[in-house]
Design an enzyme around this catalytic site. Structure first.
Site, PDB file in Angstrom:
ATOM      1  N   ASN A   7       6.184  -0.259 -13.509  1.00  0.00           N
ATOM      2  CA  ASN A   7       6.078  -1.068 -12.292  1.00  0.00           C
ATOM      3  C   ASN A   7       4.600  -1.336 -12.034  1.00  0.00           C
ATOM      4  OD1 ASN A   7       6.118  -2.205  -9.779  1.00  0.00           O
ATOM      5  ND2 ASN A   7       6.792  -0.358  -8.703  1.00  0.00           N
ATOM      6  N   LYS A   9       3.290  -3.205  -9.841  1.00  0.00           N
ATOM      7  CA  LYS A   9       2.963  -3.481  -8.433  1.00  0.00           C
ATOM      8  C   LYS A   9       2.100  -4.749  -8.361  1.00  0.00           C
ATOM      9  CE  LYS A   9       3.694   1.377  -7.585  1.00  0.00           C
ATOM     10  NZ  LYS A   9       3.436   2.565  -6.800  1.00  0.00           N
ATOM     11  N   HIS A  85      12.021  -0.597  -3.543  1.00  0.00           N
ATOM     12  CA  HIS A  85      10.894   0.316  -3.752  1.00  0.00           C
ATOM     13  C   HIS A  85      10.387   0.817  -2.395  1.00  0.00           C
ATOM     14  CE1 HIS A  85       6.972   1.859  -4.843  1.00  0.00           C
ATOM     15  NE2 HIS A  85       7.455   1.984  -6.068  1.00  0.00           N
ATOM     16  N   GLU A  87       7.552   1.151  -1.244  1.00  0.00           N
ATOM     17  CA  GLU A  87       6.502   0.296  -0.643  1.00  0.00           C
ATOM     18  C   GLU A  87       7.118  -0.906   0.056  1.00  0.00           C
ATOM     19  OE1 GLU A  87       4.220  -0.003  -4.246  1.00  0.00           O
ATOM     20  OE2 GLU A  87       3.719   2.123  -4.060  1.00  0.00           O
ATOM     21  N   GLU A 155      12.382   8.287  -6.425  1.00  0.00           N
ATOM     22  CA  GLU A 155      10.934   8.323  -6.261  1.00  0.00           C
ATOM     23  C   GLU A 155      10.594   9.006  -4.929  1.00  0.00           C
ATOM     24  OE1 GLU A 155       8.858   5.122  -8.811  1.00  0.00           O
ATOM     25  OE2 GLU A 155       9.328   4.226  -6.886  1.00  0.00           O
ATOM     26  N   GLY A 161       1.702   7.771  -6.402  1.00  0.00           N
ATOM     27  CA  GLY A 161       0.270   7.488  -6.352  1.00  0.00           C
ATOM     28  C   GLY A 161      -0.564   8.661  -5.857  1.00  0.00           C
ATOM     29  N   SER A 191       3.992   9.585  -9.948  1.00  0.00           N
ATOM     30  CA  SER A 191       2.905  10.228 -10.708  1.00  0.00           C
ATOM     31  C   SER A 191       3.343  10.700 -12.096  1.00  0.00           C
ATOM     32  CB  SER A 191       2.294  11.384  -9.909  1.00  0.00           C
ATOM     33  OG  SER A 191       1.703  10.895  -8.713  1.00  0.00           O
TER      34      SER A 191
HETATM   35  P1  13P Z   1       2.789   6.135  -9.584  1.00  0.00           P
HETATM   36  O1  13P Z   1       3.291   6.380 -10.984  1.00  0.00           O
HETATM   37  O2  13P Z   1       1.472   5.401  -9.550  1.00  0.00           O
HETATM   38  O3  13P Z   1       2.805   7.378  -8.752  1.00  0.00           O
HETATM   39  O4  13P Z   1       3.817   5.123  -8.900  1.00  0.00           O
HETATM   40  C1  13P Z   1       5.173   5.415  -8.940  1.00  0.00           C
HETATM   41  C2  13P Z   1       5.924   4.223  -8.497  1.00  0.00           C
HETATM   42  O5  13P Z   1       5.906   3.874  -7.336  1.00  0.00           O
HETATM   43  C3  13P Z   1       6.654   3.456  -9.512  1.00  0.00           C
HETATM   44  O6  13P Z   1       7.504   2.538  -8.914  1.00  0.00           O
END
Ligand code: 13P
Length: 230
Positions: A7, A9, A85, A87, A155, A161, A191
């Protein structure tokens, strides 16, 4: 075969997408998926890699400024979409209901779907984790069922992150719980890095990974895909 989805983003426009795709090749024995921003989808599809969008709307078309529909993605040659997601839930008002609507519409059109769920730190620490996950998963299960092409990504919000992953035991436990509610492949996200991928991916019920930061670099994404293939 494990599913490893990168992903990206809001990173990588078309030029950087072309560079990544030219340098990346999917290791044998793994289902690797790239999820670039909408504007970079054509460049990624042209490379021949399997490509998912990061979101999809439930309507085929209409007055929904800023949204993209399943038929539009299919026209480009996109194979699936991430929905829900954290976010999107946190910053853009996505709810369990809108996530479910997006999921079912995408599946009906033949797109694959990675629907994301996960608890916040506050929810985990206050003992609400099971309730939150149950609501998130059951809202999707009620409309979509264990449909072919559907995967859930677990997640935990506190692991995204932050460099902090769920322990293998925590992942095993939650994946089993999710599967008891909806029997589909469950990916772990939060992560995931080359140095923890193999341990996480070898846990029972961990059917793949949704990778954020570490998917932006060809070498680290390749290493994670290789860990999944072993
Ligand atoms: P990270 O791997 O940067 O922690 O992000 C995870 C994520 O949100 C994947 O959709």
């Amino acid at each position: 075969m494990k599913l490893i989805a990168g992903n990206w983003k809001m990173f990588k426009g078309p030029r950087e997408t072309r560079e990544f795709c030219a340098a990346f090749s999917t290791p044998a024995g793994v289902d690797a998926v790239l999820c670039p921003p909408f504007v970079s989808l054509p460049a990624a599809v042209e490379s021949g890699h399997t490509v998912f969008a990061q979101n999809v709307h439930w309507a085929d078309d209409g007055a929904f400024t800023g949204e993209i529909s399943a038929p539009m993605l299919l026209e480009l040659g996109v194979s699936g979409a991430i929905v829900g997601h954290s976010e999107r839930r946190q910053y853009f008002g996505e709810t369990d209901e809108t996530v479910a609507r997006r999921t079912v519409a995408a599946l009906r059109h033949g797109l694959r779907v990675i629907a994301c769920v996960g608890e916040s730190l506050e929810e985990r620490e206050s003992g609400q984790m099971d309730l939150v996950l149950r609501l998130q998963v059951e809202t999707i299960a009620d409309v979509a069922g264990a449909e072919e092409g559907l995967a859930i990504a677990y997640e935990p919000v506190w692991a995204i992150g932050t460099g902090q992953t769920a322990t293998p035991e925590q992942a095993r436990e939650v994946h089993a719980f999710i599967k008891s509610l909806l029997d589909v492949p469950v990916l772990y996200g939060g992560s995931v890095k080359p140095d923890n991928a193999e341990e996480l991916l070898s846990q029972e019920g961990v059917d793949g990974a949704l990778v954020g930061g570490a998917s932006l670099d060809v070498e680290s994404f390749t290493a994670i895909c290789q860990a999944a293939a072993t």
